[in-house]
Design an enzyme around this catalytic site. Structure first.
Site, short mmCIF file in Angstrom:
data_model
loop_
_atom_site.label_atom_id
_atom_site.label_comp_id
_atom_site.label_asym_id
_atom_site.label_seq_id
_atom_site.Cartn_x
_atom_site.Cartn_y
_atom_site.Cartn_z
N ARG A 1 0.83 -1.19 0.00
CA ARG A 1 0.00 0.00 0.00
C ARG A 1 0.87 1.25 0.00
O ARG A 1 1.74 1.40 0.85
CB ARG A 1 -0.91 0.04 1.24
CG ARG A 1 -2.13 -0.85 1.14
CD ARG A 1 -3.12 -0.52 2.24
NE ARG A 1 -2.55 -0.67 3.58
CZ ARG A 1 -3.16 -0.27 4.70
NH1 ARG A 1 -4.33 0.33 4.63
NH2 ARG A 1 -2.60 -0.45 5.87
N THR B 1 -1.32 7.41 -0.64
CA THR B 1 -2.63 7.22 -1.28
C THR B 1 -3.39 6.03 -0.74
O THR B 1 -4.60 5.92 -0.94
CB THR B 1 -2.45 7.04 -2.79
OG1 THR B 1 -1.76 5.79 -3.03
CG2 THR B 1 -1.64 8.18 -3.39
N ASP C 1 5.49 -6.48 10.12
CA ASP C 1 6.50 -6.07 11.09
C ASP C 1 6.54 -7.00 12.28
O ASP C 1 7.61 -7.35 12.78
CB ASP C 1 6.23 -4.64 11.56
CG ASP C 1 6.60 -3.60 10.52
OD1 ASP C 1 7.33 -3.95 9.58
OD2 ASP C 1 6.16 -2.44 10.65
N ASP D 1 0.92 -3.82 12.55
CA ASP D 1 1.38 -4.23 11.23
C ASP D 1 1.80 -5.70 11.29
O ASP D 1 2.79 -6.04 11.94
CB ASP D 1 2.58 -3.36 10.81
CG ASP D 1 3.00 -3.62 9.37
OD1 ASP D 1 3.46 -4.75 9.07
OD2 ASP D 1 2.89 -2.70 8.55
#
Length: 210
Positions: A105, A109, A204, A201
């Site tokens: 991603r 945006t 991560d 995340d």
């Protein structure tokens, strides 16, 4: 009619998902939990695979029993977080072929950007299971499914650990024919595109990066 999405309420899945969410859970345990959850979910995701009658011989006698028939399976993780779900799925369907789709991603945006795609050569002849731990905006998931469809596949299931209403709505709107399986649907997305309450995340936390 089958519910879509399918939300798993099995106690073991919900218990392990709670451990996964905990910010104190380290990368090693996080990876193990993702694998275990994927394996548990695989049982239900493959519940409706067609079977055929075959004849075998036990140590006692010949008998007729059931075996999986129909199309072969393919597993397609979305890089990188989807890789954490592959081994759990392969424990249940070890003969499945594995392809990879690389999407991320854009942080500004929030739109998906493709950087890699490698699918089994006979992808059009397989039932595909697409893996991504988090279904957030739904943009990456929708784009991945579009790539797979362009390659000729017509039978696709999407498996996530945690989704949110925005992601579910986007995927179902763009691809109503895709079966979606999740362990939980959370409240919403925040202004940064993270699922709330979510687990942070996933990539991560799987690999110990920031």
């Amino acid at each position: 009619m089958r519910q879509n999405p399918v939300v798993f309420d099995h106690p073991l899945i919900q218990h392990k998902l709670s451990l996964l969410r905990d910010k104190q859970t380290g990368s090693k345990e996080f990876r193990e939990l993702v694998e275990e959850l994927s394996m548990l979910m695989a049982y239900e995701v493959t519940r409706n695979l067609p079977t055929k009658e075959i004849e075998i011989e036990t140590p006692i006698c010949k008998t007729k029993t059931r075996a999986i028939s129909g199309k072969k399976l393919g597993i397609i993780p979305i890089l990188r977080a989807g890789l954490g779900m592959v081994d759990g799925m392969l424990r249940i369907v070890p003969t499945a072929r594995v392809g990879h789709i690389g999407l991320y991603r854009d942080p500004d945006t929030l739109n998906p950007v493709e950087y890699y795609c490698k699918l089994p050569s006979d992808v059009s002849e397989r039932d595909l299971i697409v893996l991504d731990p988090m279904l957030a905006t739904g943009g990456t998931a929708s784009e991945a499914v579009s790539y797979i469809k362009k390659a000729g596949c017509t039978s696709i299931k999407f498996v996530s650990l945690i989704a949110c209403p925005e992601g579910v709505s986007r995927l179902m709107k763009d691809h109503p024919d895709v079966e979606l399986y999740v362990a939980a649907i959370d409240e919403r997305l925040n202004e940064h595109g993270y699922i709330v309450p979510g687990l942070g995340d996933a990539g991560d936390r799987l690999y110990g990066t920031k």
